[in-house]
Write a protein that holds these residues in place. Structure first.
Motif, short mmCIF file in Angstrom:
data_model
loop_
_atom_site.label_atom_id
_atom_site.label_comp_id
_atom_site.label_asym_id
_atom_site.label_seq_id
_atom_site.Cartn_x
_atom_site.Cartn_y
_atom_site.Cartn_z
N ARG A 33 6.90 0.58 -6.83
CA ARG A 33 6.32 0.52 -8.17
C ARG A 33 4.93 1.15 -8.20
N ASN A 34 4.12 0.83 -7.21
CA ASN A 34 2.76 1.38 -7.18
C ASN A 34 2.76 2.89 -7.03
N ARG A 83 7.35 -3.57 -4.64
CA ARG A 83 6.02 -3.40 -5.21
C ARG A 83 5.40 -2.08 -4.76
N ARG A 125 3.63 4.38 -10.37
CA ARG A 125 2.49 4.30 -11.28
C ARG A 125 1.42 5.33 -10.92
#
Length: 379
Positions: free
Chosen positions: A27-28, A24, A31
């Protein structure tokens, strides 16, 4: 990266937090970097310093990075695996049916090439018909082996040709700094069609080489009367006198060259005719156009593959005819001594007479099989 993008929605309950937490976090960060790119439009060189993978996969860098344009166009040009499998199946079905109809012409061509007859081809064919009849003299020799060999080779060369052609077009455009949108058709040229045909044809005929060797031996045995049956002709290939299992690739180099040239000529004539008729002449893509394209493909394929075709037959059947050659070059020199340059085109008429109706029937079956499998006509 895929796991972090998907956030593992169906596996969150099963995977420990210590595995999901780093994903995660990654992923962050991706992004966040993407928001920076979209909001501030930073130069690619600054983003790529720490986010090279993100820049290659998520950012449209076509205006300033040819490598990124190539990757994006390459992804748009590549066919899905399902489409490739269906295209291969359609081509193999056409290849299985074609020899059932046109094996007599193939048998006549091989028997004419290995014979020592100085008469006309018509007289030669009439003599075979009187002595052996239509079935035993023309249709039966090598029929089943020919069907299987053509199904394998055509399934690969026609099935993989659209992929090879699109990749060649994308690579050529990228080398010139041209970035085509994934929704556009590739920029096809005769040179690119020839290159794609060479790649697909050489790979297909290398795989199918043992089958074609067995087919040629069986058809030549009917003329040279050196084996009592087709099975004996095949068994003699790997006999102690003939060599090991690698003997089934005897004459592989001229066969692969012939297959590459044949596929190049066929696809240049077929794909080129369709492209010209649809884009420049405004014709509709349908069975009538497929028939016309098949005729042009027959002319191109017979012309480009004729010299290699003669060498394949002479080299593979040299020991049966009593004229063994140590290399393909020695075989070519022997052919030239026998009849000069025209000897390399011996059997062109029979080749065209076989290729034209074969490509007409095969092209129509192939295109309709594509439609039946949910694909559009080859474009």
């Amino acid at each position: 990266f895929v796991l972090s993008r998907c956030a593992c929605p169906g596996a969150s309950a099963d995977l420990p937090d210590r595995l999901l937490a780093p994903l995660r976090a990654v992923r962050n960060r991706f992004r966040a970097a993407a928001r920076v790119w979209r909001g501030r439009a930073r130069p690619v060189r600054r983003i790529a310093k720490h986010w090279a993978v993100m820049a290659a996969l998520r950012v449209d860098v076509a205006p300033i990075a040819p490598a990124g344009a190539f990757a994006r166009s390459l992804a748009g040009a590549a066919r899905s695996m399902n489409e490739v499998r269906e295209n291969v199946a359609a081509a193999a079905l056409a290849g299985l049916i074609q020899p059932m109809l046109f094996n007599p012409l193939d048998s006549l061509k091989v028997r004419w090439q290995v014979s020592s007859s100085n008469g006309t081809m018509r007289a030669f064919a009439e003599g075979i018909f009187r002595r052996e009849g239509l079935w035993r003299g023309f249709w039966r020799p090598g029929l089943l082996t020919n069907m299987l060999s053509v199904a394998v080779s055509q399934g690969m060369r026609l099935g993989l040709y659209p992929v090879c052609r699109d990749l060649v077009c994308v690579a050529a455009d990228a080398s010139q700094g041209i970035a085509a949108a994934s929704s556009q058709q590739p920029r096809k040229t005769p040179g690119r069609m020839l290159a794609a045909g060479l790649a697909a044809g050489s790979a297909a005929y290398f795989v199918a080489a043992p089958g074609f060797l067995a087919k040629t031996r069986m058809q030549a045995a009917a003329e040279l009367l050196v084996a009592p049956s087709g099975a004996a002709a095949i068994g003699a290939i790997a006999s102690p006198a003939g060599g090991s299992i690698t003997s089934y690739w005897r004459g592989c180099s001229p066969l692969v060259l012939r297959g590459a040239l044949l596929t190049s000529g066929q696809m240049l004539g077929y794909d080129g005719t369709k492209t010209l008729a649809v884009s420049s002449l405004g014709c509709s893509d349908g069975p009538v156009l497929h028939v016309a394209a098949g005729i042009v493909a027959g002319v191109c394929a017979a012309t480009l593959s004729a010299p290699a075709d003669v060498l394949v037959t002479r080299f593979q059947c040299a020991d049966a005819s009593g004229r063994v050659h140590n290399s393909v070059f020695a075989c070519a020199a022997d052919v030239f001594r026998d009849g000069g340059a025209p000897a390399f085109f011996r059997g062109w008429t029979v080749s065209f007479s076989r290729f034209a109706p074969t490509f007409i029937v095969g092209g129509v079956i192939y295109e309709q099989a594509r439609r039946a499998l949910g694909l559009s006509y080859m474009s």
